[in-house]
Design a protein around this motif. Structure first.
Motif: not given
Length: 116
Positions: A3-4, A6-9, A101-104, A111-112
């Motif tokens: 989820r976004l 988690e990535i931001q954390t 992380i930036g790519y992900e 996608e969203e």
């Protein structure tokens, strides 16, 4: 897929680590500069002593002390340089992780956006 949030954390944690590494690298650089200045002053001190005692055996004693001091000083400087290189290596690794992380994150946002 993550989820976004988690990535931001994870991204915030990596930026925090990067900031700490930058601070540590700056501290090592300042230590090296200070040490280099002290080494310069010590060299002149030993040179002055050797000059004053150059005609007797004590001059050789001071020269031997200076040689030993120089050797130990080079060892210390080499260790500081190793530490500095290790910090650069860690920073490169963190930068690569941040790029991943930036790519992900961009991929997930794209996608969203396509879903809507």
């Amino acid at each position: 897929m993550r989820r976004l949030e988690e990535i931001q954390t994870e991204e915030r944690q990596l930026y925090s680590k990067e900031e700490a590494l930058d601070s540590e690298a700056n501290q090592v650089r300042r230590i090296k500069e200070t040490y280099d200045q002290h080494l310069y002053e010590a060299k002149h001190f030993f040179d002055a002593i050797c000059y004053q005692f150059h005609k007797n055996e004590q001059g050789n004693v001071y020269r031997a002390l200076f040689d030993e001091f120089s050797q130990k000083s080079r060892q210390v400087m080499n260790e500081l340089e190793k530490d500095e290189e290790e910090l650069r290596r860690q920073k490169r690794k963190l930068s690569n992780q941040l790029e991943d992380i930036g790519y992900e994150k961009r991929k997930l946002l794209a996608e969203e956006e396509n879903k809507t």
